[in-house]
Design an enzyme around this catalytic site. Sequence first.
Site, PDB file in Angstrom:
ATOM      1  N   ALA A  71       1.457  -0.404  10.814  1.00 16.69           N
ATOM      2  CA  ALA A  71       1.215  -1.794  10.452  1.00 16.69           C
ATOM      3  C   ALA A  71       0.398  -1.827   9.169  1.00 16.69           C
ATOM      4  O   ALA A  71      -0.061  -0.785   8.704  1.00 16.69           O
ATOM      5  CB  ALA A  71       0.457  -2.519  11.560  1.00 16.69           C
ATOM      6  N   MET A  72       0.216  -3.038   8.627  1.00 14.77           N
ATOM      7  CA  MET A  72      -0.448  -3.150   7.335  1.00 14.77           C
ATOM      8  C   MET A  72      -1.354  -4.369   7.293  1.00 14.77           C
ATOM      9  O   MET A  72      -0.949  -5.466   7.652  1.00 14.77           O
ATOM     10  CB  MET A  72       0.621  -3.213   6.236  1.00 14.77           C
ATOM     11  CG  MET A  72       0.058  -3.307   4.847  1.00 14.77           C
ATOM     12  SD  MET A  72      -0.930  -1.836   4.442  1.00 14.77           S
ATOM     13  CE  MET A  72      -2.122  -2.555   3.353  1.00 14.77           C
ATOM     14  N   GLU A  73      -2.567  -4.133   6.779  1.00 20.91           N
ATOM     15  CA  GLU A  73      -3.650  -5.116   6.870  1.00 20.91           C
ATOM     16  C   GLU A  73      -3.680  -6.144   5.735  1.00 20.91           C
ATOM     17  O   GLU A  73      -4.760  -6.630   5.377  1.00 20.91           O
ATOM     18  CB  GLU A  73      -4.977  -4.367   6.893  1.00 20.91           C
ATOM     19  CG  GLU A  73      -5.383  -3.664   5.570  1.00 20.91           C
ATOM     20  CD  GLU A  73      -5.010  -2.198   5.471  1.00 20.91           C
ATOM     21  OE1 GLU A  73      -4.071  -1.766   6.177  1.00 20.91           O
ATOM     22  OE2 GLU A  73      -5.645  -1.471   4.680  1.00 20.91           O
ATOM     23  N   ASN A  74      -2.544  -6.509   5.141  1.00 23.52           N
ATOM     24  CA  ASN A  74      -2.536  -7.499   4.057  1.00 23.52           C
ATOM     25  C   ASN A  74      -3.418  -8.700   4.413  1.00 23.52           C
ATOM     26  O   ASN A  74      -3.363  -9.194   5.533  1.00 23.52           O
ATOM     27  CB  ASN A  74      -1.109  -8.004   3.824  1.00 23.52           C
ATOM     28  CG  ASN A  74      -0.107  -6.881   3.864  1.00 23.52           C
ATOM     29  OD1 ASN A  74      -0.173  -5.958   3.075  1.00 23.52           O
ATOM     30  ND2 ASN A  74       0.808  -6.928   4.840  1.00 23.52           N
ATOM     31  N   GLU A 116       0.850  -1.179   0.000  1.00 20.99           N
ATOM     32  CA  GLU A 116       0.000   0.000   0.000  1.00 20.99           C
ATOM     33  C   GLU A 116       0.892   1.238   0.000  1.00 20.99           C
ATOM     34  O   GLU A 116       1.865   1.262   0.746  1.00 20.99           O
ATOM     35  CB  GLU A 116      -0.907   0.040   1.246  1.00 20.99           C
ATOM     36  CG  GLU A 116      -1.903   1.187   1.157  1.00 20.99           C
ATOM     37  CD  GLU A 116      -2.895   1.221   2.333  1.00 20.99           C
ATOM     38  OE1 GLU A 116      -2.756   0.440   3.288  1.00 20.99           O
ATOM     39  OE2 GLU A 116      -3.797   2.062   2.272  1.00 20.99           O
ATOM     40  N   HIS A 174      -7.094  -2.511  14.930  1.00 20.23           N
ATOM     41  CA  HIS A 174      -7.272  -1.742  13.695  1.00 20.23           C
ATOM     42  C   HIS A 174      -6.994  -2.623  12.468  1.00 20.23           C
ATOM     43  O   HIS A 174      -7.818  -2.698  11.547  1.00 20.23           O
ATOM     44  CB  HIS A 174      -6.349  -0.523  13.725  1.00 20.23           C
ATOM     45  CG  HIS A 174      -6.426   0.331  12.503  1.00 20.23           C
ATOM     46  ND1 HIS A 174      -7.199   1.462  12.439  1.00 20.23           N
ATOM     47  CD2 HIS A 174      -5.830   0.225  11.291  1.00 20.23           C
ATOM     48  CE1 HIS A 174      -7.083   2.004  11.247  1.00 20.23           C
ATOM     49  NE2 HIS A 174      -6.249   1.281  10.523  1.00 20.23           N
ATOM     50  N   GLU A 175      -5.848  -3.268  12.471  1.00 20.25           N
ATOM     51  CA  GLU A 175      -5.485  -4.072  11.293  1.00 20.25           C
ATOM     52  C   GLU A 175      -6.437  -5.251  11.143  1.00 20.25           C
ATOM     53  O   GLU A 175      -6.853  -5.589  10.034  1.00 20.25           O
ATOM     54  CB  GLU A 175      -4.038  -4.565  11.379  1.00 20.25           C
ATOM     55  CG  GLU A 175      -2.980  -3.475  11.576  1.00 20.25           C
ATOM     56  CD  GLU A 175      -3.078  -2.316  10.608  1.00 20.25           C
ATOM     57  OE1 GLU A 175      -3.521  -2.517   9.455  1.00 20.25           O
ATOM     58  OE2 GLU A 175      -2.722  -1.181  11.003  1.00 20.25           O
ATOM     59  N   HIS A 221      -9.690  -4.222   9.597  1.00 23.12           N
ATOM     60  CA  HIS A 221      -9.578  -3.984   8.153  1.00 23.12           C
ATOM     61  C   HIS A 221      -9.999  -5.211   7.345  1.00 23.12           C
ATOM     62  O   HIS A 221     -10.324  -5.088   6.170  1.00 23.12           O
ATOM     63  CB  HIS A 221      -8.138  -3.643   7.772  1.00 23.12           C
ATOM     64  CG  HIS A 221      -7.819  -2.168   7.756  1.00 23.12           C
ATOM     65  ND1 HIS A 221      -8.627  -1.229   7.154  1.00 23.12           N
ATOM     66  CD2 HIS A 221      -6.740  -1.473   8.222  1.00 23.12           C
ATOM     67  CE1 HIS A 221      -8.070  -0.027   7.266  1.00 23.12           C
ATOM     68  NE2 HIS A 221      -6.930  -0.138   7.919  1.00 23.12           N
ATOM     69  N   GLU A 237     -10.117   3.795   6.008  1.00 22.33           N
ATOM     70  CA  GLU A 237      -9.332   4.235   7.168  1.00 22.33           C
ATOM     71  C   GLU A 237     -10.190   4.934   8.228  1.00 22.33           C
ATOM     72  O   GLU A 237     -10.094   4.628   9.410  1.00 22.33           O
ATOM     73  CB  GLU A 237      -8.155   5.113   6.728  1.00 22.33           C
ATOM     74  CG  GLU A 237      -7.115   4.373   5.885  1.00 22.33           C
ATOM     75  CD  GLU A 237      -6.566   3.112   6.538  1.00 22.33           C
ATOM     76  OE1 GLU A 237      -6.778   2.919   7.746  1.00 22.33           O
ATOM     77  OE2 GLU A 237      -5.935   2.308   5.821  1.00 22.33           O
TER      78      GLU A 237
HETATM   79  N1  0A1 Z   1      -3.266   0.760   5.808  1.00 22.27           N
HETATM   80  C1  0A1 Z   1      -2.359   0.892   6.906  1.00 22.27           C
HETATM   81  C2  0A1 Z   1      -1.467   2.080   6.809  1.00 22.27           C
HETATM   82  C3  0A1 Z   1      -0.307   1.989   5.899  1.00 22.27           C
HETATM   83  C4  0A1 Z   1      -0.259   2.761   4.780  1.00 22.27           C
HETATM   84  C5  0A1 Z   1       0.835   2.787   3.956  1.00 22.27           C
HETATM   85  C6  0A1 Z   1       1.906   2.016   4.297  1.00 22.27           C
HETATM   86  O1  0A1 Z   1       3.031   2.070   3.511  1.00 22.27           O
HETATM   87  C7  0A1 Z   1       4.252   2.150   4.020  1.00 22.27           C
HETATM   88  C8  0A1 Z   1       1.895   1.208   5.406  1.00 22.27           C
HETATM   89  C9  0A1 Z   1       0.764   1.200   6.196  1.00 22.27           C
HETATM   90  C10 0A1 Z   1      -3.182   1.145   8.159  1.00 22.27           C
HETATM   91  O2  0A1 Z   1      -4.107   1.930   8.135  1.00 22.27           O
HETATM   92  O3  0A1 Z   1      -2.875   0.558   9.171  1.00 22.27           O
HETATM   93 ZN    ZN Z   2      -5.868   1.496   8.571  1.00 18.88          ZN
END
Ligand code: 0A1
Ligand code: ZN
Length: 881
Positions: free
Chosen positions: A268-271, A126, A303-304, A307, A326
């Site tokens: 963090a990231m919601e993969n 992302e 949060h993650e 998502h 978000e």
């Molecule tokens: N979607 C994630 C936030 C996020 C956005 C961009 C990134 O790139 C480095 C990493 C994380 C969230 O809302 O937690």
């Molecule tokens: Zn988020």
Amino acid sequence: MRTEEPRPVRLEDYRPPDWRIGTAELDVALHPTATTVRTRLSISPNSAGAPAPLVLDGDELTLRSIRLDGKPLPPESFVATPDRLTIAQAPQRPFELEIETVLDPTNNTKLMGLYRAGATYCTQCEAEGFRRITYFLDRPDVMAVYTTRIEAEKQDAGVLLANGNLVACGDIAGTSRHFAVWHDPFPKPSYLFALVGGNLGCVKDSFTTMSRRDVTLVIYVEPGKEDRCAYAMDSLKRAMRWDEVTFGREYDLDIFMIVAVSAFNMGAMENKGLNVFNDKYVLASPTTATDGDYAGIEAVIAHEYFHNWTGDRITCRDWFQLCLKEGLTVFRDQEFTADQRSRAVERISDVRELRVSQFVEDAGPLAHPVRPTLYHEINNFYTATVYQKGAEVVRMIKTLLGAEFFRAGMDLYFTRHDGQAATVEEFVQCFADVSGRDMSQFMRWYSQAGTPEITATPQYDSAARSFRLDVTQIVPPTPGQPNKAPMVVPLALGLIGHNGDDMPLQLDGRPLPRGVIELTQPSQSFVFSNVPERPALSLNRGFSAPVKLVLPVEADELRFLAAHDRDPFNRWQAVQTLAMTLLKSNVAIARSGGAPRLDQGLMDAIDAILNDAALEPAFIALTLAPPSEADIAREIGSDVDPDAVYSARRKLRAAIGQRHGATLADIYERMTTPGAYRPDAQSAGRRALKNACLDLLAVTESAAGIARAFDQYRNADNMTDRMAALETLAAHDRPERTAAFADFYTSYAEDALVIDKWFALQAVIPEPTTLDRVRALTRHPAFSAANPNRIRALIGVFAQANHTQFNRSDGAGYDFVANFVLELDPKNPQVAARLMSAFRSWRALEARRRERAEATLRRVAAMPALSPDVHDIVARTLADS
Ligand code: 0A1
Ligand code: ZN
């Protein structure tokens, strides 16, 4: 650096994709500097319109080979550059494209795409990172089913993970390599793709969903850190249950994995099925993490996880819709925390955060709507406005509709849009459909930037026993939006009688539903009938709308509200308002060299709160903290002198410490909890109050106060108390400070996350020697400009939280941060751009600092080869309007 000058992207230019990608099969052979990625895509034209060329996105890619339907593509039929692959005459029928690219994860310093965090291979896609792995239609409305095969040397990467469920794994015969194949049955956009390879330890658990399916839960961490995952795992299970109970949402794969990595640009990231986390939001033990860290872990894990439905199952059509996932997910994680901990404390903390980050953003050159309509660099729109104000907008929908319609609207959203890439309009339409309410004016919360200012004038008519409220609203001009239309503003209110009880609310002869009035016009009057006595007005209860309130309230009435309002938010707010009034006038006095005023009324209000046995400790702790420096500066609005702001605030805190010394000392003792550390909200609240007392007792500069802090530092058995004591000592230039900082470093030198606290506390010292100290710390062996956590702890905290020293009147703070940004920019433009946004309030400063800040900004703007990220921030920060 991109090879082309980036063009702005506009919402109005959105067109559906010309092509669809049904399946994406990736075969990734991990290698430190030459990872090969073979991708097989099934592509088909999206409509029967005019034949379109196939243009796939790339970013710094090297193409090795390309085949169409199994045959090598002749060189004249395609053009491959690092950032684009074009096939001008792609077949107007379904076909298969095989692409091989080669990547260098070790030297990928941007931490986007496939990179290495320490020795671990991981990905961040992302918003537009997938195009750094392979050529693709890297946009969220192209949703494909992914199968990922990964292979690696067993000794380099013993663990191989990707999205979805594991379908095969094993050794590769005759080699020292092994492989794993993962399949994710849910179509998803490329930004949710993830893979990980490394030598990782893990903690396993399981969760039985509401339909009795067993889900395996795994948290992967650096080996040796497994014993720091318990709180994250517990938070995950609580979040999973909460989403079932509160929103009827069940987890959908057989396994949910979290991987903690040491180098990550964000939280963090919601993969899908494979969340990648900054390890700061996973690892905790009583001796390494504070109560704040525990709360952060709980919130980010939730949060993650949330998502998975609001982001993954239903994603965004385009990046303008970012708030769709978000804002909604922040709202959901805030509600979760409110339910797990204390609703009142959570609300106050969230509003405090909103005011210091989002209100400040909204008042400056980087102001933008919750749903922007134009961007140059999407990475710069992961902002407080999209996240925090986006959450407030969802909360207002709930306030306007009531809990039942809100839940029905959410249910409809989940069923109607499951599997889709949706828009904000589609989301809001669900609430219109279930409630029958016209939401068109409400949509302005998504399109108009700026914090609305609401002025309310109350008038009581004793003869008519009526109470009239005249209310006007103004939305200030923001960049690109000089004129604004009126908003729908839900204001929860109470009329309080002299006995402290709420009166029944009758508006136009009818009971007022949910105690909420709705503004829709530039000015409006509300007349309440059957009001037996002049009431105290409690307005915008629970901060029902993210607005600035201007109310001509007497200090007496604020004191009354502080003591009696049944809305805890407004009790806290009443004390804040009293303090803000005093602070603003003391800032002006400080600038003309006078002595600060004292306010007996404020002191009495604090006294009443300190002695109210029914109040929770965490709430009292919040009430003891006067408005922040950022808040005060924002309220002053222009010609701000950060030194005067700091001094007025510090003196007020000293006055509170002096005036309430005995009570604070008594509370300090009473809040000391015997027994082993526990991270629960109640124990944390007691520590928060104890440590607020500690700080107020020391800020008076009394020797006993400092000695108490030093004692606590030495004897603490948990990181919360140790850090709180160090934070108190950090504000006093005394030998105890030097001793404590030295001891802290030697005690925790091995633990990077703890040393980040050490960096941050030094960066925030409000003294002229701090800049030299920070400069020296950039050369400290524990510092690394390749790690975003280190950068944020030292440079980020200095720029964002040290108002007096970043804003030194000689401009040296600005130059230092700008120079750091310029050095970092070619390596990690995302983090560099974020640091640069510390300049966003420059126009509100007094003349000398304003000039210095502007000179620095212009110097940066004139540099050749700035990244699009930094260029965008600097250009908008300098723009006239
Ligand atoms: N979607 C994630 C936030 C996020 C956005 C961009 C990134 O790139 C480095 C990493 C994380 C969230 O809302 O937690
Ligand atoms: Zn988020």
